[in-house]
Design a protein around this motif. Structure first.
Motif, mmCIF file in Angstrom:
data_model
loop_
_atom_site.group_PDB
_atom_site.id
_atom_site.type_symbol
_atom_site.label_atom_id
_atom_site.label_comp_id
_atom_site.label_asym_id
_atom_site.label_seq_id
_atom_site.Cartn_x
_atom_site.Cartn_y
_atom_site.Cartn_z
ATOM 1 N N ARG A 37 3.723 -1.825 -2.118
ATOM 2 C CA ARG A 37 2.819 -1.363 -1.069
ATOM 3 C C ARG A 37 1.376 -1.784 -1.331
ATOM 4 O O ARG A 37 0.664 -2.221 -0.440
ATOM 5 C CB ARG A 37 2.895 0.161 -0.907
ATOM 6 N N MET A 38 0.929 -1.673 -2.596
ATOM 7 C CA MET A 38 -0.465 -1.921 -2.914
ATOM 8 C C MET A 38 -0.815 -3.408 -2.808
ATOM 9 O O MET A 38 0.052 -4.263 -2.681
ATOM 10 C CB MET A 38 -0.787 -1.398 -4.316
ATOM 11 N N THR A 39 -2.114 -3.698 -2.863
ATOM 12 C CA THR A 39 -2.599 -5.067 -2.719
ATOM 13 C C THR A 39 -2.199 -5.931 -3.922
ATOM 14 O O THR A 39 -2.469 -5.586 -5.066
ATOM 15 C CB THR A 39 -4.129 -5.083 -2.582
ATOM 16 N N THR A 40 -1.557 -7.050 -3.637
ATOM 17 C CA THR A 40 -1.138 -7.967 -4.699
ATOM 18 C C THR A 40 -1.763 -9.349 -4.557
ATOM 19 O O THR A 40 -1.568 -10.199 -5.426
ATOM 20 C CB THR A 40 0.398 -8.107 -4.712
ATOM 21 N N SER A 41 -2.481 -9.580 -3.460
ATOM 22 C CA SER A 41 -3.163 -10.854 -3.271
ATOM 23 C C SER A 41 -4.281 -10.657 -2.256
ATOM 24 O O SER A 41 -4.257 -9.695 -1.482
ATOM 25 C CB SER A 41 -2.186 -11.933 -2.789
ATOM 26 N N PRO A 42 -5.263 -11.560 -2.235
ATOM 27 C CA PRO A 42 -6.356 -11.445 -1.267
ATOM 28 C C PRO A 42 -5.947 -11.806 0.155
ATOM 29 O O PRO A 42 -6.700 -11.594 1.100
ATOM 30 C CB PRO A 42 -7.404 -12.432 -1.809
ATOM 31 N N ASP A 43 -4.740 -12.334 0.316
ATOM 32 C CA ASP A 43 -4.241 -12.695 1.633
ATOM 33 C C ASP A 43 -4.141 -11.464 2.521
ATOM 34 O O ASP A 43 -3.845 -10.364 2.057
ATOM 35 C CB ASP A 43 -2.865 -13.358 1.492
ATOM 36 N N ILE A 44 -4.346 -11.633 3.820
ATOM 37 C CA ILE A 44 -4.325 -10.515 4.761
ATOM 38 C C ILE A 44 -2.990 -9.787 4.752
ATOM 39 O O ILE A 44 -2.908 -8.583 5.015
ATOM 40 C CB ILE A 44 -4.674 -11.004 6.197
ATOM 41 N N ASN A 45 -1.913 -10.493 4.430
ATOM 42 C CA ASN A 45 -0.583 -9.882 4.369
ATOM 43 C C ASN A 45 -0.167 -9.515 2.954
ATOM 44 O O ASN A 45 1.000 -9.207 2.706
ATOM 45 C CB ASN A 45 0.456 -10.831 4.986
ATOM 46 N N GLY A 46 -1.123 -9.515 2.037
ATOM 47 C CA GLY A 46 -0.811 -9.196 0.639
ATOM 48 C C GLY A 46 -0.858 -7.724 0.325
ATOM 49 O O GLY A 46 -1.084 -7.332 -0.828
ATOM 50 N N VAL A 47 -0.629 -6.880 1.310
ATOM 51 C CA VAL A 47 -0.676 -5.434 1.133
ATOM 52 C C VAL A 47 0.162 -4.782 2.229
ATOM 53 O O VAL A 47 0.373 -5.369 3.295
ATOM 54 C CB VAL A 47 -2.138 -4.911 1.197
ATOM 55 N N GLY A 48 0.665 -3.586 1.962
ATOM 56 C CA GLY A 48 1.354 -2.818 3.001
ATOM 57 C C GLY A 48 2.859 -2.787 2.858
ATOM 58 O O GLY A 48 3.423 -3.202 1.845
ATOM 59 N N LEU A 49 3.488 -2.295 3.925
ATOM 60 C CA LEU A 49 4.945 -2.144 3.931
ATOM 61 C C LEU A 49 5.586 -2.951 5.050
ATOM 62 O O LEU A 49 6.606 -2.567 5.617
ATOM 63 C CB LEU A 49 5.316 -0.659 4.058
ATOM 64 N N SER A 50 4.954 -4.077 5.379
ATOM 65 C CA SER A 50 5.550 -4.986 6.350
ATOM 66 C C SER A 50 6.771 -5.662 5.731
ATOM 67 O O SER A 50 6.948 -5.680 4.509
ATOM 68 C CB SER A 50 4.540 -6.060 6.757
ATOM 69 N N ARG A 51 7.602 -6.224 6.583
ATOM 70 C CA ARG A 51 8.769 -6.948 6.079
ATOM 71 C C ARG A 51 8.332 -8.092 5.154
ATOM 72 O O ARG A 51 8.930 -8.302 4.092
ATOM 73 C CB ARG A 51 9.594 -7.498 7.249
ATOM 74 N N LYS A 52 7.284 -8.800 5.541
ATOM 75 C CA LYS A 52 6.812 -9.913 4.714
ATOM 76 C C LYS A 52 6.373 -9.446 3.338
ATOM 77 O O LYS A 52 6.791 -10.022 2.321
ATOM 78 C CB LYS A 52 5.656 -10.637 5.410
ATOM 79 N N HIS A 53 5.525 -8.398 3.280
ATOM 80 C CA HIS A 53 5.002 -7.976 1.983
ATOM 81 C C HIS A 53 6.099 -7.388 1.100
ATOM 82 O O HIS A 53 6.113 -7.608 -0.116
ATOM 83 C CB HIS A 53 3.884 -6.952 2.164
ATOM 84 N N ILE A 54 7.035 -6.657 1.692
ATOM 85 C CA ILE A 54 8.135 -6.096 0.909
ATOM 86 C C ILE A 54 9.026 -7.206 0.360
ATOM 87 O O ILE A 54 9.390 -7.208 -0.824
ATOM 88 C CB ILE A 54 8.966 -5.106 1.746
ATOM 89 N N MET A 55 9.377 -8.172 1.210
ATOM 90 C CA MET A 55 10.251 -9.251 0.753
ATOM 91 C C MET A 55 9.568 -10.105 -0.312
ATOM 92 O O MET A 55 10.195 -10.494 -1.314
ATOM 93 C CB MET A 55 10.683 -10.122 1.938
ATOM 94 N N ASP A 56 8.291 -10.392 -0.114
ATOM 95 C CA ASP A 56 7.549 -11.122 -1.148
ATOM 96 C C ASP A 56 7.478 -10.298 -2.436
ATOM 97 O O ASP A 56 7.633 -10.829 -3.543
ATOM 98 C CB ASP A 56 6.125 -11.423 -0.666
ATOM 99 N N GLY A 57 7.245 -8.986 -2.273
ATOM 100 C CA GLY A 57 7.102 -8.107 -3.427
ATOM 101 C C GLY A 57 8.370 -7.983 -4.237
ATOM 102 O O GLY A 57 8.334 -8.000 -5.479
#
Length: 328
Positions: A80-100
Protein backbone atom coordinates in the motif's frame (compact mmCIF):
# COMPACT_ATOMS: atom_id res chain seq x y z
CA UNK A 1 5.35 -22.23 22.04
CA UNK A 2 1.61 -22.58 21.61
CA UNK A 3 -0.29 -22.17 18.35
CA UNK A 4 -3.57 -20.57 17.38
CA UNK A 5 -5.70 -20.57 14.25
CA UNK A 6 -5.60 -17.28 12.36
CA UNK A 7 -9.16 -16.00 12.33
CA UNK A 8 -11.64 -18.25 10.58
CA UNK A 9 -8.87 -19.93 8.55
CA UNK A 10 -7.23 -23.28 9.21
CA UNK A 11 -3.78 -21.68 9.33
CA UNK A 12 -1.96 -22.34 12.61
CA UNK A 13 0.43 -19.60 13.74
CA UNK A 14 2.66 -19.32 16.79
CA UNK A 15 1.30 -17.33 19.74
CA UNK A 16 4.04 -14.75 19.16
CA UNK A 17 4.88 -13.28 15.78
CA UNK A 18 8.41 -11.99 15.15
CA UNK A 19 8.31 -8.53 13.63
CA UNK A 20 11.18 -7.62 11.33
CA UNK A 21 10.82 -3.86 10.86
CA UNK A 22 14.28 -3.22 12.36
CA UNK A 23 16.04 -5.89 10.30
CA UNK A 24 18.68 -4.32 8.09
CA UNK A 25 18.49 -1.05 10.01
CA UNK A 26 19.01 -0.94 13.79
CA UNK A 27 19.42 -4.73 13.73
CA UNK A 28 22.24 -5.91 11.49
CA UNK A 29 21.80 -8.87 9.17
CA UNK A 30 23.76 -11.33 11.33
CA UNK A 31 21.70 -10.61 14.45
CA UNK A 32 18.49 -10.61 12.40
CA UNK A 33 19.19 -14.09 11.07
CA UNK A 34 20.15 -15.27 14.55
CA UNK A 35 16.86 -13.99 15.97
CA UNK A 36 14.88 -15.87 13.36
CA UNK A 37 16.90 -19.05 13.99
CA UNK A 38 16.30 -18.82 17.74
CA UNK A 39 12.62 -18.09 17.13
CA UNK A 40 12.23 -21.19 14.98
CA UNK A 41 14.12 -23.31 17.55
CA UNK A 42 11.57 -22.22 20.17
CA UNK A 43 8.71 -23.25 17.90
CA UNK A 44 7.94 -19.87 16.34
CA UNK A 45 6.66 -20.06 12.77
CA UNK A 46 5.14 -16.60 12.16
CA UNK A 47 7.20 -13.74 10.66
CA UNK A 48 5.88 -10.29 9.77
CA UNK A 49 7.50 -7.82 7.37
CA UNK A 50 6.47 -5.23 4.77
CA UNK A 51 7.71 -4.10 1.39
CA UNK A 52 8.60 -0.65 2.78
CA UNK A 53 10.55 -1.80 5.85
CA UNK A 54 14.08 -0.49 5.27
CA UNK A 55 13.19 -0.04 1.57
CA UNK A 56 12.73 -3.79 1.11
CA UNK A 57 15.86 -4.84 3.00
CA UNK A 58 13.77 -6.49 5.73
CA UNK A 59 12.09 -8.75 3.17
CA UNK A 60 15.48 -9.70 1.73
CA UNK A 61 16.75 -10.80 5.14
CA UNK A 62 13.59 -12.78 5.81
CA UNK A 63 14.05 -14.43 2.41
CA UNK A 64 17.54 -15.58 3.39
CA UNK A 65 16.31 -16.86 6.75
CA UNK A 66 13.48 -19.02 5.39
CA UNK A 67 15.56 -20.78 2.73
CA UNK A 68 15.46 -24.52 3.25
CA UNK A 69 12.48 -24.35 5.62
CA UNK A 70 9.91 -22.42 3.62
CA UNK A 71 7.04 -24.83 4.22
CA UNK A 72 7.54 -24.58 8.00
CA UNK A 73 7.14 -20.81 8.05
CA UNK A 74 4.16 -18.46 7.85
CA UNK A 75 5.42 -15.29 6.18
CA UNK A 76 3.34 -12.11 6.25
CA UNK A 77 4.11 -8.97 4.29
CA UNK A 78 2.23 -5.84 3.22
CA UNK A 79 1.41 -3.55 0.31
CA UNK A 80 0.00 0.00 0.00
CA UNK A 81 2.72 2.48 0.97
CA UNK A 82 4.86 4.48 -1.46
CA UNK A 83 7.54 2.38 -3.14
CA UNK A 84 8.53 4.69 -6.00
CA UNK A 85 8.18 8.35 -7.03
CA UNK A 86 5.91 7.28 -9.88
CA UNK A 87 2.29 8.44 -9.61
CA UNK A 88 1.17 4.79 -9.45
CA UNK A 89 3.85 3.80 -6.94
CA UNK A 90 1.42 3.92 -4.03
CA UNK A 91 -2.04 2.69 -3.07
CA UNK A 92 -4.19 -0.38 -3.53
CA UNK A 93 -4.79 -0.22 -7.26
CA UNK A 94 -4.47 -3.40 -9.28
CA UNK A 95 -1.24 -2.07 -10.80
CA UNK A 96 0.43 -1.22 -7.49
CA UNK A 97 -0.62 -4.48 -5.84
CA UNK A 98 0.56 -6.61 -8.76
CA UNK A 99 3.85 -4.73 -8.97
CA UNK A 100 4.20 -4.98 -5.19
CA UNK A 101 3.60 -8.71 -4.91
CA UNK A 102 6.12 -9.51 -7.66
CA UNK A 103 8.77 -7.37 -5.98
CA UNK A 104 8.08 -8.93 -2.57
CA UNK A 105 8.24 -12.47 -3.97
CA UNK A 106 11.61 -11.69 -5.51
CA UNK A 107 13.05 -10.22 -2.30
CA UNK A 108 11.64 -13.06 -0.19
CA UNK A 109 13.01 -15.65 -2.66
CA UNK A 110 9.76 -17.57 -2.63
CA UNK A 111 6.90 -18.28 -5.01
CA UNK A 112 4.10 -17.55 -2.53
CA UNK A 113 3.23 -15.30 0.40
CA UNK A 114 1.28 -16.85 3.26
CA UNK A 115 -0.44 -13.66 4.47
CA UNK A 116 -0.63 -10.60 2.21
CA UNK A 117 -1.90 -7.53 4.05
CA UNK A 118 -3.09 -4.13 2.86
CA UNK A 119 -1.06 -1.74 5.01
CA UNK A 120 -3.69 0.98 5.40
CA UNK A 121 -6.96 2.10 3.79
CA UNK A 122 -6.73 3.67 0.32
CA UNK A 123 -9.50 6.24 -0.25
CA UNK A 124 -8.61 6.62 -3.94
CA UNK A 125 -9.10 3.02 -5.10
CA UNK A 126 -12.53 1.31 -5.23
CA UNK A 127 -12.56 -1.63 -2.86
CA UNK A 128 -13.91 -3.92 -5.58
CA UNK A 129 -10.71 -3.30 -7.57
CA UNK A 130 -8.53 -4.09 -4.56
CA UNK A 131 -10.51 -7.18 -3.56
CA UNK A 132 -10.69 -8.58 -7.08
CA UNK A 133 -6.92 -8.22 -7.38
CA UNK A 134 -6.32 -9.93 -4.03
CA UNK A 135 -8.76 -12.68 -4.99
CA UNK A 136 -6.88 -13.24 -8.23
CA UNK A 137 -3.61 -13.52 -6.31
CA UNK A 138 -5.06 -16.19 -4.05
CA UNK A 139 -6.52 -18.05 -7.02
CA UNK A 140 -3.16 -17.93 -8.79
CA UNK A 141 -1.38 -19.35 -5.72
CA UNK A 142 0.93 -16.38 -5.24
CA UNK A 143 -0.88 -15.52 -2.01
CA UNK A 144 -2.49 -17.96 0.43
CA UNK A 145 -4.45 -15.64 2.75
CA UNK A 146 -5.17 -11.91 2.94
CA UNK A 147 -5.42 -9.45 5.82
CA UNK A 148 -5.50 -5.73 6.55
CA UNK A 149 -3.89 -3.23 8.89
CA UNK A 150 -4.73 0.17 10.38
CA UNK A 151 -8.43 0.19 9.45
CA UNK A 152 -11.52 1.75 11.01
CA UNK A 153 -14.21 -0.75 11.98
CA UNK A 154 -16.53 0.42 9.18
CA UNK A 155 -13.75 -0.02 6.63
CA UNK A 156 -13.07 -3.58 7.70
CA UNK A 157 -16.77 -4.43 7.73
CA UNK A 158 -17.23 -2.92 4.26
CA UNK A 159 -14.44 -5.12 2.91
CA UNK A 160 -15.87 -8.21 4.59
CA UNK A 161 -19.35 -7.46 3.22
CA UNK A 162 -17.98 -6.99 -0.30
CA UNK A 163 -16.10 -10.25 -0.06
CA UNK A 164 -19.18 -12.14 1.09
CA UNK A 165 -21.49 -10.55 -1.49
CA UNK A 166 -19.14 -11.19 -4.40
CA UNK A 167 -17.61 -14.47 -3.22
CA UNK A 168 -14.16 -12.96 -3.05
CA UNK A 169 -11.51 -14.17 -0.65
CA UNK A 170 -12.01 -12.70 2.84
CA UNK A 171 -9.64 -10.95 5.23
CA UNK A 172 -8.62 -13.48 7.89
CA UNK A 173 -6.71 -11.00 10.05
CA UNK A 174 -6.32 -7.43 11.17
CA UNK A 175 -3.00 -5.91 12.23
CA UNK A 176 -3.77 -2.91 14.48
CA UNK A 177 -1.82 -0.94 17.04
CA UNK A 178 -2.84 -2.45 20.38
CA UNK A 179 -1.22 -2.54 23.81
CA UNK A 180 -1.86 -1.63 27.43
CA UNK A 181 -1.26 2.02 26.46
CA UNK A 182 -3.16 1.92 23.17
CA UNK A 183 -6.57 0.29 23.51
CA UNK A 184 -8.60 2.27 20.97
CA UNK A 185 -9.44 -1.08 19.37
CA UNK A 186 -11.78 -1.72 22.29
CA UNK A 187 -14.27 0.96 21.16
CA UNK A 188 -15.60 -1.00 18.17
CA UNK A 189 -12.96 -2.99 16.33
CA UNK A 190 -12.38 -5.75 18.86
CA UNK A 191 -16.05 -6.66 19.08
CA UNK A 192 -16.22 -6.68 15.27
CA UNK A 193 -13.24 -9.01 15.01
CA UNK A 194 -14.76 -11.35 17.59
CA UNK A 195 -18.12 -11.32 15.81
CA UNK A 196 -16.63 -11.92 12.35
CA UNK A 197 -13.82 -14.23 13.57
CA UNK A 198 -11.03 -12.03 12.25
CA UNK A 199 -7.66 -12.79 13.84
CA UNK A 200 -5.94 -9.86 15.61
CA UNK A 201 -2.16 -9.60 15.34
CA UNK A 202 -1.23 -6.38 17.18
CA UNK A 203 1.75 -4.23 16.33
CA UNK A 204 3.57 -2.08 18.93
CA UNK A 205 2.50 -4.40 21.80
CA UNK A 206 5.01 -2.60 24.04
CA UNK A 207 3.86 0.88 23.08
CA UNK A 208 6.97 1.57 21.02
CA UNK A 209 9.15 0.74 24.02
CA UNK A 210 7.14 2.71 26.58
CA UNK A 211 6.19 -0.48 28.45
CA UNK A 212 9.71 -1.89 28.68
CA UNK A 213 10.45 -0.05 31.92
CA UNK A 214 13.35 1.87 30.37
CA UNK A 215 11.62 5.23 30.67
CA UNK A 216 10.29 7.43 33.45
CA UNK A 217 8.51 10.78 33.39
CA UNK A 218 11.57 12.59 32.06
CA UNK A 219 11.93 12.89 28.29
CA UNK A 220 14.05 10.03 26.87
CA UNK A 221 17.39 10.61 25.17
CA UNK A 222 17.42 7.41 23.10
CA UNK A 223 15.09 4.94 21.44
CA UNK A 224 11.97 5.23 19.30
CA UNK A 225 10.25 7.44 21.85
CA UNK A 226 12.64 10.29 21.03
CA UNK A 227 10.90 10.72 17.68
CA UNK A 228 8.95 13.95 17.22
CA UNK A 229 6.40 12.30 14.94
CA UNK A 230 4.65 8.93 14.68
CA UNK A 231 2.60 6.78 17.00
CA UNK A 232 5.53 6.13 19.35
CA UNK A 233 6.58 9.77 19.65
CA UNK A 234 7.06 10.86 23.26
CA UNK A 235 4.27 13.43 22.91
CA UNK A 236 1.82 10.61 22.13
CA UNK A 237 2.94 8.37 25.00
CA UNK A 238 3.82 10.72 27.87
CA UNK A 239 0.52 11.35 29.65
CA UNK A 240 -0.63 10.57 33.16
CA UNK A 241 -2.96 7.77 32.07
CA UNK A 242 -0.10 5.94 30.36
CA UNK A 243 2.24 6.52 33.30
CA UNK A 244 -0.40 5.04 35.61
CA UNK A 245 -0.44 1.97 33.37
CA UNK A 246 3.36 1.82 33.40
CA UNK A 247 3.42 2.03 37.19
CA UNK A 248 1.00 -0.92 37.35
CA UNK A 249 3.11 -2.91 34.89
CA UNK A 250 6.26 -2.25 36.92
CA UNK A 251 4.51 -3.35 40.11
CA UNK A 252 3.23 -6.52 38.44
CA UNK A 253 6.69 -7.30 37.06
CA UNK A 254 8.19 -7.06 40.53
CA UNK A 255 5.42 -9.19 42.03
CA UNK A 256 5.76 -11.91 39.38
CA UNK A 257 9.57 -11.75 39.06
CA UNK A 258 9.25 -10.91 35.36
CA UNK A 259 10.33 -7.97 33.26
CA UNK A 260 7.88 -5.20 32.26
CA UNK A 261 8.07 -6.30 28.63
CA UNK A 262 7.21 -9.89 29.56
CA UNK A 263 4.26 -8.76 31.66
CA UNK A 264 2.93 -6.48 28.91
CA UNK A 265 3.17 -9.16 26.23
CA UNK A 266 1.72 -11.86 28.47
CA UNK A 267 -1.29 -9.65 29.24
CA UNK A 268 -1.96 -9.51 25.50
CA UNK A 269 -1.52 -13.27 25.11
CA UNK A 270 -4.35 -13.77 27.62
CA UNK A 271 -6.61 -11.11 26.07
CA UNK A 272 -9.70 -12.49 24.33
CA UNK A 273 -9.55 -12.02 20.58
CA UNK A 274 -5.77 -11.67 20.31
CA UNK A 275 -4.15 -14.23 18.03
CA UNK A 276 -0.47 -13.35 17.96
CA UNK A 277 1.21 -10.12 19.14
CA UNK A 278 3.96 -8.92 16.81
CA UNK A 279 7.06 -8.15 18.83
CA UNK A 280 10.27 -6.66 17.54
CA UNK A 281 13.78 -6.35 18.90
CA UNK A 282 16.84 -4.32 17.99
CA UNK A 283 19.25 -6.57 19.89
CA UNK A 284 19.49 -10.23 20.85
CA UNK A 285 19.13 -9.24 24.50
CA UNK A 286 15.81 -7.53 23.75
CA UNK A 287 14.73 -10.57 21.77
CA UNK A 288 15.43 -12.93 24.67
CA UNK A 289 13.60 -10.63 27.07
CA UNK A 290 10.51 -10.59 24.88
CA UNK A 291 10.53 -14.36 24.45
CA UNK A 292 10.22 -14.65 28.21
CA UNK A 293 6.58 -13.67 27.78
CA UNK A 294 5.57 -17.24 26.87
CA UNK A 295 5.43 -20.39 28.95
CA UNK A 296 3.60 -18.98 31.98
CA UNK A 297 0.15 -17.71 32.92
CA UNK A 298 -0.47 -14.41 34.63
CA UNK A 299 -2.65 -14.75 37.77
CA UNK A 300 -6.18 -13.57 37.13
CA UNK A 301 -6.09 -10.89 39.80
CA UNK A 302 -2.93 -9.36 38.33
CA UNK A 303 -4.35 -9.51 34.80
CA UNK A 304 -7.52 -7.79 36.00
CA UNK A 305 -5.56 -5.00 37.67
CA UNK A 306 -3.74 -4.26 34.44
CA UNK A 307 -6.97 -4.48 32.48
CA UNK A 308 -8.73 -2.01 34.77
CA UNK A 309 -5.97 0.60 34.89
CA UNK A 310 -5.55 0.57 31.09
CA UNK A 311 -9.23 0.40 30.10
CA UNK A 312 -10.76 3.19 28.06
CA UNK A 313 -13.21 5.49 29.77
CA UNK A 314 -16.77 4.32 29.27
CA UNK A 315 -18.43 6.51 26.65
CA UNK A 316 -21.42 6.71 24.33
CA UNK A 317 -22.84 4.53 22.84
CA UNK A 318 -21.30 1.89 25.12
CA UNK A 319 -22.90 3.40 28.22
CA UNK A 320 -26.29 3.53 26.54
CA UNK A 321 -26.11 -0.02 25.16
CA UNK A 322 -24.96 -1.43 28.51
CA UNK A 323 -27.86 0.30 30.27
CA UNK A 324 -30.41 -1.62 28.20
CA UNK A 325 -28.58 -4.94 27.94
CA UNK A 326 -30.94 -7.88 28.22
CA UNK A 327 -30.29 -10.42 31.00
CA UNK A 328 -30.01 -13.43 28.66
Amino acid sequence: MKYRLLGRSGLAVSELCLGTMTFGNTTNEQDSLEMINRFVERGGNFLDTANVYVSGRSEEIVGKAIKGRRSEMVVATKVRMTTSPDINGVGLSRKHIMDGVEASLKRLQTDYIDLYQVHVWDHATPIEETLRTLDDLVTSGKVRYIGCSNFFAWQLMKYLAWSDANRYVRFVSLQPQYSLVSRQMDREMMSLCLEENVGVIPWAPLGGGFLTGRYDRTEPIEGRLTSKVGESAWANRANEQNFAVLDAVMAAAKELDKTPAQVSLNWLLQREGITSPIFGASTLAQYEDNMGAIGWTMPEEVWNRLDEVSALAEDYPNRFIAKFKRPF
